[in-house]
Design an enzyme around this catalytic site. Sequence first.
Site, mmCIF file in Angstrom:
data_model
loop_
_atom_site.group_PDB
_atom_site.id
_atom_site.type_symbol
_atom_site.label_atom_id
_atom_site.label_comp_id
_atom_site.label_asym_id
_atom_site.label_seq_id
_atom_site.Cartn_x
_atom_site.Cartn_y
_atom_site.Cartn_z
ATOM 1 N N PRO A 261 47.311 33.415 45.845
ATOM 2 C CG PRO A 261 48.461 35.423 45.776
ATOM 3 C CD PRO A 261 47.846 34.400 44.890
ATOM 4 C CE LYS A 262 40.741 31.744 52.532
ATOM 5 N NZ LYS A 262 40.246 33.041 53.043
ATOM 6 C CD1 TRP A 263 43.447 37.240 46.270
ATOM 7 C CD2 TRP A 263 44.377 39.098 47.072
ATOM 8 N NE1 TRP A 263 44.525 37.524 45.479
ATOM 9 C CE2 TRP A 263 45.114 38.670 45.939
ATOM 10 C CE3 TRP A 263 44.775 40.263 47.728
ATOM 11 C CZ2 TRP A 263 46.228 39.352 45.471
ATOM 12 C CZ3 TRP A 263 45.884 40.947 47.263
ATOM 13 C CH2 TRP A 263 46.602 40.497 46.146
#
Length: 353
Positions: free
Chosen positions: A29-31
């Site tokens: 996931p891209k935080w």
Amino acid sequence: MDLPVSPPVAPMLAKAVKELPRGDLLYEPKWDGFRAVVFRDGDEIDIRGRNGKPLGRYFPELVEGFGRELPERCVLDGEIVLRQGQVLEFEVLQQRIHPAASRIKLLAEQTPASYVTFDLLALGDESLMETPFGERRARLTEVLADAGAPVHVTPATDQYDVGLRWFSEFEGAGLDGVIAKPLDGPYEPDRRAMFKVKPERTADCVVAGFRWHKSGPIVGSLLLGLYDGERLQHVGVSASFPMKRRAELVDELAPYRMTELDGHPWAEWAAQTEATADRMPGAITRWNAKKDLSWVAVRPELVCEVAYDQMEGRRFRHTARFRRWRPDRTPESCGYDQLEVPVAYDLDDILGT
């Protein structure tokens, strides 16, 4: 501080792509937070942002947590995030960058931050910068297997279908897309050696002003608004234009320019002298108080279609991308109700907590 990898380290970056790539990759996931490289050498802890500047004074609760949860000597790459309920809140995270120590202490207690790590650059006396990412990831999960809050290890998968599902599901928890990382790659500071896919949507917005370009009398950015009832709320800017197009916009906007602000929906904001949560046109920003935010008002009669990735409160999270003029739309029809709302997702399910 005596580590095999010394601060500052420019983080490895990702190249934007339109579709999630396939191959020998790990998907994460891209935080949506502050990128941060953490250095720990015993009692010494140094947190550096993407620009290399120290962040530790703004996050005392993380410094304390790192001393409790991290290995004695290590260097980690990750993201500082702040959650409220089951959603990440970047706008609240921004409030932590404050000059007053008393304010920082209060916010650290009221809205504590977390650190989601996704790479291990050094451990003990060993630098892992040249080690393939797949091995770095395995070492990371091993050494942090028993770590607790505020430290988390990002979930990851080598399954393309799972990564694709994460892209559509996790946005509801405030995440910002998916990252794809080559498993055989070394850590390459300040190079776009990874891939990122972010959501993109479109909205029809009212153009109510513009700023001049720093190079001369051409348009630098368009100021965009959406109606919230009868109020035209400033939602961001569109600024990515070729130089020729910037010159053309001067002529296209000329018939709508206003020499006086009387009657303009943003007239009251032109006199602001302090930073505000709404970040209105012409208001001072705490990120750069010397930045020229002067603007030229235009009658709010033009509508344009822009592409954006996500919202941050009442505004676009990033600069919107101009697509086309919409002469078929009336300004009054450009409201928040046109915006797509992501399906809610439980952040605890992502972090495994």
